[in-house]
Design a protein around this motif. Sequence first.
Motif, PDB file in Angstrom:
ATOM      1  N   HIS A  90       0.847  -1.211   0.000  1.00  0.00           N
ATOM      2  CA  HIS A  90       0.000   0.000   0.000  1.00  0.00           C
ATOM      3  C   HIS A  90       0.876   1.252   0.000  1.00  0.00           C
ATOM      4  O   HIS A  90       0.605   2.206  -0.738  1.00  0.00           O
ATOM      5  CB  HIS A  90      -0.925   0.029   1.213  1.00  0.00           C
ATOM      6  CG  HIS A  90      -2.244  -0.629   0.993  1.00  0.00           C
ATOM      7  ND1 HIS A  90      -3.166  -0.167   0.071  1.00  0.00           N
ATOM      8  CD2 HIS A  90      -2.808  -1.712   1.579  1.00  0.00           C
ATOM      9  CE1 HIS A  90      -4.246  -0.938   0.109  1.00  0.00           C
ATOM     10  NE2 HIS A  90      -4.047  -1.892   1.002  1.00  0.00           N
ATOM     11  N   SER A  91       1.909   1.240   0.810  1.00  0.00           N
ATOM     12  CA  SER A  91       2.800   2.396   0.875  1.00  0.00           C
ATOM     13  C   SER A  91       3.437   2.671  -0.488  1.00  0.00           C
ATOM     14  O   SER A  91       3.502   3.818  -0.950  1.00  0.00           O
ATOM     15  CB  SER A  91       3.883   2.154   1.934  1.00  0.00           C
ATOM     16  OG  SER A  91       4.801   3.213   1.953  1.00  0.00           O
ATOM     17  N   ARG A  92       3.893   1.624  -1.135  1.00  0.00           N
ATOM     18  CA  ARG A  92       4.518   1.787  -2.461  1.00  0.00           C
ATOM     19  C   ARG A  92       3.487   2.157  -3.522  1.00  0.00           C
ATOM     20  O   ARG A  92       3.789   2.930  -4.441  1.00  0.00           O
ATOM     21  CB  ARG A  92       5.260   0.516  -2.857  1.00  0.00           C
ATOM     22  CG  ARG A  92       6.419   0.134  -1.939  1.00  0.00           C
ATOM     23  CD  ARG A  92       7.497   1.212  -1.818  1.00  0.00           C
ATOM     24  NE  ARG A  92       8.215   1.451  -3.029  1.00  0.00           N
ATOM     25  CZ  ARG A  92       9.352   0.863  -3.384  1.00  0.00           C
ATOM     26  NH1 ARG A  92       9.901  -0.026  -2.571  1.00  0.00           N
ATOM     27  NH2 ARG A  92       9.933   1.149  -4.523  1.00  0.00           N
ATOM     28  N   ALA A  93       2.270   1.647  -3.405  1.00  0.00           N
ATOM     29  CA  ALA A  93       1.209   2.004  -4.362  1.00  0.00           C
ATOM     30  C   ALA A  93       0.905   3.495  -4.278  1.00  0.00           C
ATOM     31  O   ALA A  93       0.610   4.135  -5.293  1.00  0.00           O
ATOM     32  CB  ALA A  93      -0.038   1.172  -4.105  1.00  0.00           C
ATOM     33  N   TYR A  94       1.000   4.059  -3.077  1.00  0.00           N
ATOM     34  CA  TYR A  94       0.807   5.505  -2.926  1.00  0.00           C
ATOM     35  C   TYR A  94       1.830   6.269  -3.761  1.00  0.00           C
ATOM     36  O   TYR A  94       1.501   7.274  -4.382  1.00  0.00           O
ATOM     37  CB  TYR A  94       0.908   5.925  -1.453  1.00  0.00           C
ATOM     38  CG  TYR A  94       1.090   7.417  -1.312  1.00  0.00           C
ATOM     39  CD1 TYR A  94       0.004   8.277  -1.476  1.00  0.00           C
ATOM     40  CD2 TYR A  94       2.343   7.970  -1.062  1.00  0.00           C
ATOM     41  CE1 TYR A  94       0.168   9.648  -1.389  1.00  0.00           C
ATOM     42  CE2 TYR A  94       2.513   9.335  -0.968  1.00  0.00           C
ATOM     43  CZ  TYR A  94       1.427  10.178  -1.137  1.00  0.00           C
ATOM     44  OH  TYR A  94       1.590  11.531  -1.064  1.00  0.00           O
ATOM     45  N   GLU A  95       3.066   5.792  -3.770  1.00  0.00           N
ATOM     46  CA  GLU A  95       4.111   6.475  -4.526  1.00  0.00           C
ATOM     47  C   GLU A  95       3.770   6.561  -6.012  1.00  0.00           C
ATOM     48  O   GLU A  95       4.180   7.485  -6.691  1.00  0.00           O
ATOM     49  CB  GLU A  95       5.451   5.773  -4.322  1.00  0.00           C
ATOM     50  CG  GLU A  95       5.966   5.870  -2.900  1.00  0.00           C
ATOM     51  CD  GLU A  95       7.218   5.050  -2.659  1.00  0.00           C
ATOM     52  OE1 GLU A  95       7.849   4.588  -3.640  1.00  0.00           O
ATOM     53  OE2 GLU A  95       7.563   4.855  -1.487  1.00  0.00           O
ATOM     54  N   VAL A  96       3.004   5.594  -6.496  1.00  0.00           N
ATOM     55  CA  VAL A  96       2.608   5.578  -7.909  1.00  0.00           C
ATOM     56  C   VAL A  96       1.331   6.398  -8.117  1.00  0.00           C
ATOM     57  O   VAL A  96       1.256   7.212  -9.033  1.00  0.00           O
ATOM     58  CB  VAL A  96       2.391   4.124  -8.396  1.00  0.00           C
ATOM     59  CG1 VAL A  96       1.831   4.096  -9.802  1.00  0.00           C
ATOM     60  CG2 VAL A  96       3.697   3.342  -8.315  1.00  0.00           C
ATOM     61  N   SER A  97       0.344   6.196  -7.257  1.00  0.00           N
ATOM     62  CA  SER A  97      -0.982   6.789  -7.485  1.00  0.00           C
ATOM     63  C   SER A  97      -1.196   8.138  -6.796  1.00  0.00           C
ATOM     64  O   SER A  97      -2.081   8.880  -7.178  1.00  0.00           O
ATOM     65  CB  SER A  97      -2.065   5.822  -6.992  1.00  0.00           C
ATOM     66  OG  SER A  97      -2.045   5.756  -5.568  1.00  0.00           O
ATOM     67  N   ARG A  98      -0.438   8.401  -5.769  1.00  0.00           N
ATOM     68  CA  ARG A  98      -0.618   9.579  -4.919  1.00  0.00           C
ATOM     69  C   ARG A  98      -2.000   9.616  -4.277  1.00  0.00           C
ATOM     70  O   ARG A  98      -2.520  10.667  -3.947  1.00  0.00           O
ATOM     71  CB  ARG A  98      -0.351  10.876  -5.682  1.00  0.00           C
ATOM     72  CG  ARG A  98       1.092  11.093  -6.011  1.00  0.00           C
ATOM     73  CD  ARG A  98       1.868  11.139  -4.723  1.00  0.00           C
ATOM     74  NE  ARG A  98       3.241  11.541  -4.962  1.00  0.00           N
ATOM     75  CZ  ARG A  98       4.257  11.113  -4.242  1.00  0.00           C
ATOM     76  NH1 ARG A  98       4.069  10.280  -3.252  1.00  0.00           N
ATOM     77  NH2 ARG A  98       5.463  11.508  -4.474  1.00  0.00           N
ATOM     78  N   ASN A  99      -2.571   8.439  -4.073  1.00  0.00           N
ATOM     79  CA  ASN A  99      -3.856   8.320  -3.395  1.00  0.00           C
ATOM     80  C   ASN A  99      -3.569   8.071  -1.914  1.00  0.00           C
ATOM     81  O   ASN A  99      -3.106   6.990  -1.544  1.00  0.00           O
ATOM     82  CB  ASN A  99      -4.675   7.179  -3.986  1.00  0.00           C
ATOM     83  CG  ASN A  99      -6.050   7.060  -3.375  1.00  0.00           C
ATOM     84  OD1 ASN A  99      -6.327   7.637  -2.328  1.00  0.00           O
ATOM     85  ND2 ASN A  99      -6.916   6.310  -4.021  1.00  0.00           N
TER      86      ASN A  99
END
Length: 173
Positions: A90-99
């Motif tokens: 989830h933390s890394r997905a934020y880096e991609v999506s900025r969600n």
Amino acid sequence: MRRRPTATLLTMALVMSSIELGAVTAFAQDPAADPLAEAKALNKEAEIKYQTAEYEAALALWKRAFAILPDTEDTRTIRNALVYNIAEAHSRAYEVSRNPTHLRKAKILLESYRENHTQLYGDEPAAVQERAQASDRIAQLEQMLADSEARGESATPLSDGAEPTQPAPSPNP
């Protein structure tokens, strides 16, 4: 702060659980019939997705692995390691999506991981150090959330990890 790669954490838990469970079972010939074998296969696939920056796909696979494992004494360590991996994805997905929803979920999951870690491993020095690192990571996530809010990033609901659906065709006039 240097952390062990998430894949290593879960792989170690899976290996230890295999030893504890006596990995050779009647189900060994059919991985689909053995939740532990299926979880290992899903973990391996998730590791590849994570390492190739396909974080949403890794999330879906780790969630499936978590869901198929029964909540028993023998699988508690594996399930807790999966919670950690899901949080990091989830933390890394934020880096991609900025969600920032990813950051909120990561924080909640790491808090759960830390609490369960205490129950699983007690107060041995290595366990205390692991939880201190989780606490440091939670503090980082809180700062990332504050920064995200300051930038005005908007939270949107996340998919359930399934493949995106195709948009409905527009009606013909």
